[in-house]
Each structure stands twice: as C-alpha cells, then as structure tokens.
Design an enzyme around this catalytic site. Structure first.
Site, PDB file in Angstrom:
ATOM      1  N   ASP A   1     102.236  25.522  36.649  1.00  0.00           N
ATOM      2  CA  ASP A   1     101.615  25.871  37.923  1.00  0.00           C
ATOM      3  C   ASP A   1     102.693  26.358  38.893  1.00  0.00           C
ATOM      4  OD1 ASP A   1     100.319  25.924  40.378  1.00  0.00           O
ATOM      5  OD2 ASP A   1      99.208  24.061  40.021  1.00  0.00           O
TER       6      ASP A   1
ATOM      7  N   ASN B   1      92.101  48.189  45.564  1.00  0.00           N
ATOM      8  CA  ASN B   1      91.294  47.629  44.466  1.00  0.00           C
ATOM      9  C   ASN B   1      91.809  48.160  43.128  1.00  0.00           C
ATOM     10  OD1 ASN B   1      89.665  47.107  46.933  1.00  0.00           O
ATOM     11  ND2 ASN B   1      88.234  46.293  45.427  1.00  0.00           N
TER      12      ASN B   1
ATOM     13  N   SER C   1      97.360  41.993  49.745  1.00  0.00           N
ATOM     14  CA  SER C   1      96.074  42.647  49.487  1.00  0.00           C
ATOM     15  C   SER C   1      95.578  43.436  50.690  1.00  0.00           C
ATOM     16  CB  SER C   1      95.036  41.575  49.134  1.00  0.00           C
ATOM     17  OG  SER C   1      93.726  42.109  49.191  1.00  0.00           O
TER      18      SER C   1
ATOM     19  N   GLY D   1      94.747  34.120  32.962  1.00  0.00           N
ATOM     20  CA  GLY D   1      95.541  34.971  32.070  1.00  0.00           C
ATOM     21  C   GLY D   1      95.388  34.531  30.611  1.00  0.00           C
TER      22      GLY D   1
ATOM     23  N   ARG E   1      77.759  40.645  50.291  1.00  0.00           N
ATOM     24  CA  ARG E   1      78.533  39.405  50.156  1.00  0.00           C
ATOM     25  C   ARG E   1      79.074  38.988  51.527  1.00  0.00           C
ATOM     26  NH1 ARG E   1      82.449  40.725  45.081  1.00  0.00           N
ATOM     27  NH2 ARG E   1      81.023  40.115  43.417  1.00  0.00           N
TER      28      ARG E   1
ATOM     29  N   ILE F   1      97.189  42.500  36.030  1.00  0.00           N
ATOM     30  CA  ILE F   1      98.255  43.357  36.567  1.00  0.00           C
ATOM     31  C   ILE F   1      99.601  42.920  35.991  1.00  0.00           C
ATOM     32  CG2 ILE F   1      99.442  44.154  38.664  1.00  0.00           C
ATOM     33  CD1 ILE F   1      96.786  43.652  40.190  1.00  0.00           C
TER      34      ILE F   1
ATOM     35  N   ALA G   1     101.084  35.558  40.655  1.00  0.00           N
ATOM     36  CA  ALA G   1     100.180  34.435  40.350  1.00  0.00           C
ATOM     37  C   ALA G   1      99.313  34.128  41.559  1.00  0.00           C
ATOM     38  CB  ALA G   1     100.992  33.207  39.959  1.00  0.00           C
TER      39      ALA G   1
ATOM     40  N   TYR H   1      90.878  33.972  51.129  1.00  0.00           N
ATOM     41  CA  TYR H   1      91.793  34.756  50.286  1.00  0.00           C
ATOM     42  C   TYR H   1      92.696  35.641  51.155  1.00  0.00           C
ATOM     43  CZ  TYR H   1      93.168  38.483  46.978  1.00  0.00           C
ATOM     44  OH  TYR H   1      93.877  39.405  46.233  1.00  0.00           O
TER      45      TYR H   1
ATOM     46  N   ARG I   1      85.753  51.804  48.662  1.00  0.00           N
ATOM     47  CA  ARG I   1      86.959  51.133  48.197  1.00  0.00           C
ATOM     48  C   ARG I   1      87.969  52.184  47.748  1.00  0.00           C
ATOM     49  NH1 ARG I   1      84.862  47.696  50.480  1.00  0.00           N
ATOM     50  NH2 ARG I   1      84.514  45.507  49.930  1.00  0.00           N
TER      51      ARG I   1
HETATM   52  P1  NAD Z   1      94.603  37.906  37.252  1.00  0.00           P
HETATM   53  O1  NAD Z   1      93.682  36.745  37.485  1.00  0.00           O
HETATM   54  O2  NAD Z   1      94.375  38.726  36.039  1.00  0.00           O
HETATM   55  O3  NAD Z   1      96.113  37.433  37.270  1.00  0.00           O
HETATM   56  C1  NAD Z   1      96.568  36.302  37.944  1.00  0.00           C
HETATM   57  C2  NAD Z   1      97.440  35.506  36.979  1.00  0.00           C
HETATM   58  O4  NAD Z   1      97.990  34.384  37.672  1.00  0.00           O
HETATM   59  C3  NAD Z   1      96.665  34.942  35.789  1.00  0.00           C
HETATM   60  O5  NAD Z   1      97.388  35.151  34.606  1.00  0.00           O
HETATM   61  C4  NAD Z   1      96.523  33.447  36.107  1.00  0.00           C
HETATM   62  O6  NAD Z   1      96.437  32.664  34.924  1.00  0.00           O
HETATM   63  C5  NAD Z   1      97.802  33.210  36.890  1.00  0.00           C
HETATM   64  N1  NAD Z   1      97.737  32.102  37.850  1.00  0.00           N
HETATM   65  C6  NAD Z   1      96.770  31.852  38.775  1.00  0.00           C
HETATM   66  N2  NAD Z   1      97.099  30.766  39.487  1.00  0.00           N
HETATM   67  C7  NAD Z   1      98.296  30.336  39.015  1.00  0.00           C
HETATM   68  C8  NAD Z   1      99.161  29.263  39.355  1.00  0.00           C
HETATM   69  N3  NAD Z   1      98.845  28.412  40.338  1.00  0.00           N
HETATM   70  N4  NAD Z   1     100.295  29.110  38.654  1.00  0.00           N
HETATM   71  C9  NAD Z   1     100.635  29.965  37.651  1.00  0.00           C
HETATM   72  N5  NAD Z   1      99.850  30.998  37.293  1.00  0.00           N
HETATM   73  C10 NAD Z   1      98.706  31.184  37.973  1.00  0.00           C
HETATM   74  O7  NAD Z   1      94.515  38.796  38.580  1.00  0.00           O
HETATM   75  P2  NAD Z   1      95.172  40.205  38.915  1.00  0.00           P
HETATM   76  O8  NAD Z   1      94.058  41.101  39.301  1.00  0.00           O
HETATM   77  O9  NAD Z   1      96.115  40.603  37.841  1.00  0.00           O
HETATM   78  O10 NAD Z   1      95.968  39.848  40.261  1.00  0.00           O
HETATM   79  C11 NAD Z   1      97.381  39.714  40.311  1.00  0.00           C
HETATM   80  C12 NAD Z   1      97.807  39.597  41.762  1.00  0.00           C
HETATM   81  O11 NAD Z   1      97.460  40.780  42.479  1.00  0.00           O
HETATM   82  C13 NAD Z   1      97.150  38.452  42.545  1.00  0.00           C
HETATM   83  O12 NAD Z   1      98.085  37.914  43.447  1.00  0.00           O
HETATM   84  C14 NAD Z   1      96.038  39.134  43.330  1.00  0.00           C
HETATM   85  O13 NAD Z   1      95.660  38.420  44.480  1.00  0.00           O
HETATM   86  C15 NAD Z   1      96.721  40.441  43.653  1.00  0.00           C
HETATM   87  N6  NAD Z   1      95.794  41.521  43.946  1.00  0.00           N
HETATM   88  C16 NAD Z   1      94.948  41.963  42.979  1.00  0.00           C
HETATM   89  C17 NAD Z   1      94.099  43.034  43.278  1.00  0.00           C
HETATM   90  C18 NAD Z   1      93.126  43.579  42.280  1.00  0.00           C
HETATM   91  O14 NAD Z   1      92.365  44.490  42.640  1.00  0.00           O
HETATM   92  N7  NAD Z   1      93.081  43.086  41.034  1.00  0.00           N
HETATM   93  C19 NAD Z   1      94.147  43.622  44.544  1.00  0.00           C
HETATM   94  C20 NAD Z   1      94.980  43.081  45.514  1.00  0.00           C
HETATM   95  C21 NAD Z   1      95.837  42.047  45.195  1.00  0.00           C
HETATM   96  C1  UD2 Z   2      89.264  42.440  47.405  1.00  0.00           C
HETATM   97  C2  UD2 Z   2      90.413  43.270  47.960  1.00  0.00           C
HETATM   98  C3  UD2 Z   2      91.329  43.705  46.812  1.00  0.00           C
HETATM   99  C4  UD2 Z   2      91.733  42.506  45.951  1.00  0.00           C
HETATM  100  C5  UD2 Z   2      90.496  41.781  45.473  1.00  0.00           C
HETATM  101  C6  UD2 Z   2      90.840  40.497  44.703  1.00  0.00           C
HETATM  102  C7  UD2 Z   2      89.496  44.442  49.889  1.00  0.00           C
HETATM  103  C8  UD2 Z   2      89.068  45.727  50.458  1.00  0.00           C
HETATM  104  N1  UD2 Z   2      89.907  44.475  48.621  1.00  0.00           N
HETATM  105  O1  UD2 Z   2      88.485  43.234  46.614  1.00  0.00           O
HETATM  106  O2  UD2 Z   2      92.486  44.299  47.374  1.00  0.00           O
HETATM  107  O3  UD2 Z   2      92.577  41.651  46.682  1.00  0.00           O
HETATM  108  O4  UD2 Z   2      89.724  41.370  46.592  1.00  0.00           O
HETATM  109  O5  UD2 Z   2      91.083  40.808  43.404  1.00  0.00           O
HETATM  110  O6  UD2 Z   2      89.482  43.404  50.541  1.00  0.00           O
HETATM  111  N2  UD2 Z   2      80.252  44.446  44.241  1.00  0.00           N
HETATM  112  C9  UD2 Z   2      78.949  44.711  43.938  1.00  0.00           C
HETATM  113  N3  UD2 Z   2      78.435  44.220  42.774  1.00  0.00           N
HETATM  114  C10 UD2 Z   2      79.186  43.470  41.916  1.00  0.00           C
HETATM  115  C11 UD2 Z   2      80.533  43.211  42.234  1.00  0.00           C
HETATM  116  C12 UD2 Z   2      81.034  43.718  43.434  1.00  0.00           C
HETATM  117  O7  UD2 Z   2      78.233  45.371  44.696  1.00  0.00           O
HETATM  118  O8  UD2 Z   2      78.664  43.061  40.860  1.00  0.00           O
HETATM  119  C13 UD2 Z   2      80.805  45.014  45.493  1.00  0.00           C
HETATM  120  C14 UD2 Z   2      81.398  43.987  46.434  1.00  0.00           C
HETATM  121  O9  UD2 Z   2      80.419  43.406  47.278  1.00  0.00           O
HETATM  122  C15 UD2 Z   2      82.400  44.866  47.193  1.00  0.00           C
HETATM  123  C16 UD2 Z   2      82.858  45.887  46.128  1.00  0.00           C
HETATM  124  O10 UD2 Z   2      81.877  45.878  45.123  1.00  0.00           O
HETATM  125  O11 UD2 Z   2      81.766  45.539  48.241  1.00  0.00           O
HETATM  126  C17 UD2 Z   2      84.198  45.537  45.492  1.00  0.00           C
HETATM  127  O12 UD2 Z   2      84.168  44.159  45.111  1.00  0.00           O
HETATM  128  P1  UD2 Z   2      85.335  43.485  44.246  1.00  0.00           P
HETATM  129  O13 UD2 Z   2      84.949  42.058  44.015  1.00  0.00           O
HETATM  130  O14 UD2 Z   2      85.640  44.320  43.068  1.00  0.00           O
HETATM  131  O15 UD2 Z   2      86.620  43.580  45.156  1.00  0.00           O
HETATM  132  P2  UD2 Z   2      86.885  43.364  46.733  1.00  0.00           P
HETATM  133  O16 UD2 Z   2      86.643  44.646  47.460  1.00  0.00           O
HETATM  134  O17 UD2 Z   2      86.264  42.106  47.225  1.00  0.00           O
END
Ligand code: NAD
Ligand code: UD2
Length: 317
Positions: free
Chosen positions: A60, A177, A124, A43, A276, A19, A81, A148, A216
């Site tokens: 960090d 998601n 989240s 990353g 899960r 992101i 992060a 988390y 989702r």
């Molecule tokens: P990502 O793993 O691609 O990005 C996280 C980045 O943070 C990476 O570049 C990693 O190297 C860096 N990082 C992790 N720990 C660190 C630390 N202690 N110090 C410095 N850098 C650190 O994940 P993403 O999907 O891009 O997620 C970005 C943010 O969005 C996170 O806070 C995540 O919890 C939140 N989020 C993601 C989703 C999703 O669906 N991907 C949904 C809800 C919330």
């Molecule tokens: C959670 C959060 C999301 C974000 C993410 C961390 C919710 C609703 N969403 O995502 O906002 O913070 O964590 O990046 O809490 N699954 C399978 N097979 C697979 C992989 C996943 O069935 O191989 C299922 C899993 O059990 C879940 C769904 O797919 O029901 C989505 O899983 P995910 O890991 O993509 O994300 P989720 O919902 O835990």
C-alpha cells in the site's frame, strides 16, 4: 531532453494499472530500469512486463514500509497509485482518501529522505470543476467539486510545499480523460470509453447520465505515457510545474457514441439516466504550457485511438 544516466531507476506507483503499465513499457523502451509499487486493488500482475529490469513491490502506497522498500535505489518517481474514480470517491470519501491523498504524502516524504531527482504526479482535470469556460488554463480558477478532485488538488499543494520547503523537484500533470488498451471495462466505475466500447462489442445498451451533451477531452494513453517519460527526461526546471495533459479537443458523449458506432460498425442502443452528482459539464484542456515546457503534446486523434482499442477488443474475443 537528454538520455538518462545508466543509474536511473524510476519508481512507478500504480505501475500494474492502466496508465502505469503503459508508463512502465515506455520507460523500458528507453532502456530505463523500473520499480513498480502496487497493491493490485485494481491493477493486474499480467499488466507488468516480465522483464529482468522490472522489480515489483506489492504493498500500500499509504504505508511507510512498502514505500521505503520500493524507493530504494530509485532516482525518479512517477506517482500514479490512486483510486481513479470520481463516482467511487462520492460513494466512499474516507476509503478513497487514503489512496488518493495519504499515499501522495507518504511518497513525498520518502522522496525528501532519499533525495529523489524528480517526482511526476498524476493530478486530474477534475480540479477545475465547473470554474472556467473551456478550454481551461492552469492559471485560471479551480473548483474541485468531489472528494476525488479535492484530494488531487491537495496532492498538488503538498508537491508545492515539498518543493519550496525541502527542494523536492516535481511536476504535476492534470490528466484529462485518458483511454486506451488495458483500461478496466467491467467495473461500474470504469471510464466511459472502455464501458461504451465493451457494450458495443457485446451488442448491449449504454446508459448516458444527463443529456449526453457534456464534453470531455479524451486523451490516448500512449500519448500520456510519452509525456510522462519526457517529463522524467526533462533537463533543468520547467518554468511551470503544473501542466494540463489533454488533447485540446472537446467531444460530447453523443459524438463519442457516433464515433464508436463508426469504428465498431454496429448501432449502439442508448438509455438516458439522471446526471451523476458532482459531474463536470464541460472539460477541455488548453495545452499551451505543456507545448512550451515539455514539447511532447498528445497527437493521437479520437478515431485513431478508438480503432486501436477496437482491434484489441477483437483480438480478445
Ligand atoms: P488504475 O486503477 O488502472 O491504476 C491505479 C493503480 O494504482 C492500480 O494498479 C491500483 O492497483 C493501484 N493502487 C491504488 N491504490 C493503491 C495504493 N493505496 N497503494 C498501491 N497501489 C495502489 O487507474 P488509472 O486510470 O491508470 O489511473 C492512474 C492515475 O492517473 C491515478 O492517480 C488517477 O487518479 C490518475 N488519472 C487518471 C485519469 C484517467 O482518465 N484514467 C485521468 C486523470 C487522472
Ligand atoms: C474524471 C476526470 C478525469 C479522471 C477521472 C478518474 C473530469 C473532467 N475528468 O473523469 O480526469 O480523473 O475522473 O479516472 O473531472 N458517463 C455516462 N455513462 C456511463 C459512464 C459515464 O454517461 O456509463 C458519463 C459521466 O457522467 C461523465 C462522462 O461520461 O459525464 C465521463 O465519465 P468518466 O467516469 O469516464 O470520467 P469523468 O469525466 O468523471
């Protein structure tokens, strides 16, 4: 919304991640200078645009010195992060806590010292757990059911504390998601869309945890980056500082697989495994608050988002 001052510099923690890299691109496109703080644990350097307006600090976010160094000269912060995996937090609650909460506190404390104009925080949908029937609203009950989710909710509480006590303005966005290009697809902790798209491209079977009827709210990363940028640009204080960021549309995993088969033009074999632990059953956002406060709500449909992802996969092969 107004054009940002020329002196604006935004710190994007986690800016080398999935992101974060889209947020960096969106800010550069608005001609805003960016500092990236990342420990490159998930990353990649290749995600960070090679642009003279980007400064990169490797470190960090839970440590004082790299945060102080990175925030030097910054006016705004986007704090992304974290270790973005519910499942990994279940397997390693202590290891993930440092990045998922201590880093947030470290960043907030520096925001207070520097006098940052606004912090945008990645919370989240996980904070809701199974507490509400969908679509979930920000004012409804919360039930974080994993380390988390607990860390994300505690981060929101710290934001509120720093705003009320020290006047650090902040917005917490509860991302649902998120999916799209550059999401890691080769880790056991990868998001379900990136995993399933990769399996489809390889002609391999996918594993569905549970019956596949869990829903989702899949939201496209370009929309997420646009909303975050709009929050940075927002004038005045929004009436709500905690907002859902989702598409508002539910999709269950079986429907998702049908859509992936359509887009990829292949049949994907499914195997079923146990649900899960801690998995949320239904998750869909009510985006009224976002619409009213920021006006930048997600618009990309799942089919459009999956098509753009498929074309990236095809180019890589
Ligand atoms: P990502 O793993 O691609 O990005 C996280 C980045 O943070 C990476 O570049 C990693 O190297 C860096 N990082 C992790 N720990 C660190 C630390 N202690 N110090 C410095 N850098 C650190 O994940 P993403 O999907 O891009 O997620 C970005 C943010 O969005 C996170 O806070 C995540 O919890 C939140 N989020 C993601 C989703 C999703 O669906 N991907 C949904 C809800 C919330
Ligand atoms: C959670 C959060 C999301 C974000 C993410 C961390 C919710 C609703 N969403 O995502 O906002 O913070 O964590 O990046 O809490 N699954 C399978 N097979 C697979 C992989 C996943 O069935 O191989 C299922 C899993 O059990 C879940 C769904 O797919 O029901 C989505 O899983 P995910 O890991 O993509 O994300 P989720 O919902 O835990």
């Amino acid at each position: 919304m107004s054009p940002l001052a020329a002196a604006t510099r935004v710190l994007v923690t986690g800016g080398a991640g999935f992101i974060g890299s889209h947020v960096v691109e969106a800010l550069l496109a608005r001609n805003v200078a960016v500092t990236v703080l990342d420990d490159f644990s998930s990353g990649h350097e290749t995600n960070v645009p090679d642009d003279p307006r980007v400064r990169v600090v490797r470190g960090d976010a839970a440590d004082h010195d790299p945060v102080a160094d990175a925030m030097d000269g910054c006016t705004h912060v986007v704090h992304l992060a974290a270790i973005a995996s519910v499942e990994r937090s279940m397997n390693d609650p202590i290891g993930t806590h440092r990045s998922n909460l201590v880093a947030t506190l470290q960043v907030l404390e520096r925001c207070r010292v520097v006098g940052i104009e606004r912090l945008v925080y990645a919370s989240s949908a996980a904070v809701y757990g199974n507490a509400q029937l969908p679509p979930v609203t920000e004012s409804g009950p919360l039930s974080p059911s994993t380390p988390y989710a607990i860390d994300k909710l505690a981060g929101e509480s710290y934001l509120r504390f720093y705003e009320h006590t020290y006047g650090v303005p902040s917005i917490a966005l509860r991302f649902f998601n998120v999916y799209g290009p550059r999401q890691v697809s080769d880790s056991p902790y990868s998001g379900v869309i990136s995993l399933f798209m990769r399996r489809a491209a390889e002609g391999a079977a996918v594993t569905i945890h549970g019956d596949g009827l869990q829903t989702r709210d899949f939201v496209y990363v370009g929309d997420v980056a646009a909303t975050i940028t709009a929050c940075i640009e927002l004038e005045g204080t929004p009436t709500s500082t905690i907002m859902n960021l989702g598409s508002g549309t539910p999709t269950n995993l079986l429907e998702l697989l049908d859509a992936i088969e359509d887009v990829c033009g292949t049949r994907v074999e499914r195997t079923f495994a146990a649900p899960r632990p801690g998995d949320v059953r239904h998750s869909v956002a009510d985006v009224t608050r976002l619409r009213e406060n920021v006006r930048q709500i997600p618009v990309t449909t799942l089919m459009t988002g999956l098509r753009s992802l498929e074309s990236v996969h095809r180019r890589v092969e």
